[in-house]
Design a protein around this motif. Sequence first.
Motif, short mmCIF file in Angstrom:
data_model
loop_
_atom_site.label_atom_id
_atom_site.label_comp_id
_atom_site.label_asym_id
_atom_site.label_seq_id
_atom_site.Cartn_x
_atom_site.Cartn_y
_atom_site.Cartn_z
N PHE A 44 45.33 44.09 48.03
CA PHE A 44 44.32 43.17 48.54
C PHE A 44 43.18 43.99 49.10
O PHE A 44 43.38 44.86 49.96
N THR A 45 41.95 43.74 48.62
CA THR A 45 40.77 44.32 49.27
C THR A 45 39.72 43.22 49.39
O THR A 45 39.62 42.33 48.55
N TRP A 46 38.94 43.30 50.44
CA TRP A 46 37.89 42.30 50.66
C TRP A 46 36.85 42.34 49.55
O TRP A 46 36.33 41.30 49.13
N ALA A 47 36.55 43.55 49.05
CA ALA A 47 35.55 43.69 47.97
C ALA A 47 36.05 43.01 46.69
O ALA A 47 35.27 42.38 45.96
N ASP A 48 37.35 43.10 46.43
CA ASP A 48 37.93 42.47 45.24
C ASP A 48 37.93 40.94 45.39
O ASP A 48 37.65 40.21 44.44
N LEU A 49 38.24 40.46 46.60
CA LEU A 49 38.16 39.02 46.87
C LEU A 49 36.74 38.51 46.60
O LEU A 49 36.53 37.49 45.95
#
Length: 609
Positions: free
Chosen positions: A399-404
Amino acid sequence: MGDNKEDDREGEQGGCPKIPKLPIQGKRNILITSALPYVNNVPHLGNIIGCVLSADVFARYCRLRGYNVIYICGTDEYGTATETKALEENCTPQQICDKYHAIHKEVYNWFNISFDEFGRTSTPQQTDICQAIFKKLMEDNWLSESMIQQFYCETCDRFLSDRHVEGTCPFPNCNYDSARGDQCDKCCELLNSTDLKDPRCKVCRKTPQIRDTNHLFLELPMLKDKLEEYINNMSVAGSWSQNAIQTTYAWLKGGLKPRCITRDLKWGVPVPHEKFKDKVFYVWFDAPIGYVSITSCYTPDWEKWWKNPENVELYQFMGKDNVPFHTVMFPSTLIGTGENWTLMKSISVTEYLNYEAGKFSKSKGIGVFGNDVKDTNIPPEVWRYYLLTNRPEVSDTLFTWADLQAKLNTELLNNLGNFINRVLSFIAKPPGLGYGSILPDAPGVESHLLTKTLTEKIGNYVEQYVEAMEKVKLKQALKIGMSISSEGNAYLQESQFWKLYKEDKASCSVVMRTAAGLVYLLACLLEPFMPSFSLKVLNQLNLPPETLLSLSDETGDLERARKPWEILPAGHKIGTPEPLFRELKDEDVAFFRMKFSGSQAERAAEGRG
């Protein structure tokens, strides 16, 4: 494809109590469980995708297909972890269970998890069923007693459960220094606490002493032949996931040993035996029985689900650390009773979801937790979509915020949201510019080459979607659903409908009527993944919210997908189109990354949590 009314599955409606569903002869009866989340903490996103969300997607799909399905879950409440949390929070174990059961329920409600029953294991029903199973095993001589050595903490003045001893994993290829006494989280091997190197009490960190104590054991070696026959048959018939098969056979290969089923604790199901009346059942023995007892809270006719293998298929969802308990321990317990239990047919196992640079951790408070997500103002459908596209089916995912941000902005906003908005906005334009919100007829659609090419592709995609979902390949099915949206966008571009409207009105009507049918089809296919998104789409199509989306063979829904222009009638008036997704900006990502860095304790200390 959607003119039925909503069924009674979502609990009480209009003040009427829900009517429990029972197996129906001649229908597919599917019993779904997700691993019971432990009640001593708030679930994090890794827990949510690992069991409850994955099971919810499959349960919703089964309902779309018209199967007779119930989805059972609840909080696992007994054991030392609850006692320890109660000590930490200076209250009783029951108060801890009540507090965290309510928190879990609230989190799952926010995520739109559609349990038929979300119960708990600290009930009289759990005690009754657990003790009945125990007595049957005792009568049939599958239990033995033995003196064992167990860690005793003199500082805490009590025997320590395996989960409350930590140390270095004894397996030479692992050597993980924070292995629990029952299982190593790194190599997933099941352990005995006395095998750990450098053991320490998890509560006070002191080195515990070994003492003798008398316990009861389930004789797994004596059940080996029956268990192996079940595993060999069902792993094939139920298409078990590869990680489940590997873990199970590795466990069998290591040789089955008698497994202790009792513990020196107060908080648990009491052992109904004079010699062991001061002990309770070990949580691994008691917790899976929770599926049965929670079903008995749902319906007094629970045996029609749980003792009916000829008519009921049991699908179980869990994280990889739970596999041996469901493929070896629980089946052995049920087989040992000699009764006609519904044993697990299919198991769906996830690996771990990791967070940014490390692991999600409940005990360390690292990651994004279920009660955090509401504060982000990112809606449930986006969280569900992101977790499901990132579902760790074969290996750990990150999980990464950039991927979200990338998935929200590129896939949901620019692909799915864009397609639906273009179609409905154009139909909603006033006559002379559009269709005044009224769906046009589609004259000559059968000879419209572009539409024919599109619908052949869509028909194939829908078949692939069903095939993937039947095999519980959720990530693959979601990808196929999104491919239909991409095809829709390409169809709009290639048709140049905005030119057709002026130059060839009949062809434009074919394109818009077909595209509107695709919008409905997408709401249907994506409902298991993003139910709140589908409700918004129904609203924009001006279809009543109680419309029951359907992909049933009996009503010809799958065939209708090959003729999307027939899905919605000509003359139907649509609602008001609105953007379905909002962009997540770079500054939002930077803010969330900072807000949720470190542990929950650190965030609270700095006023970020």
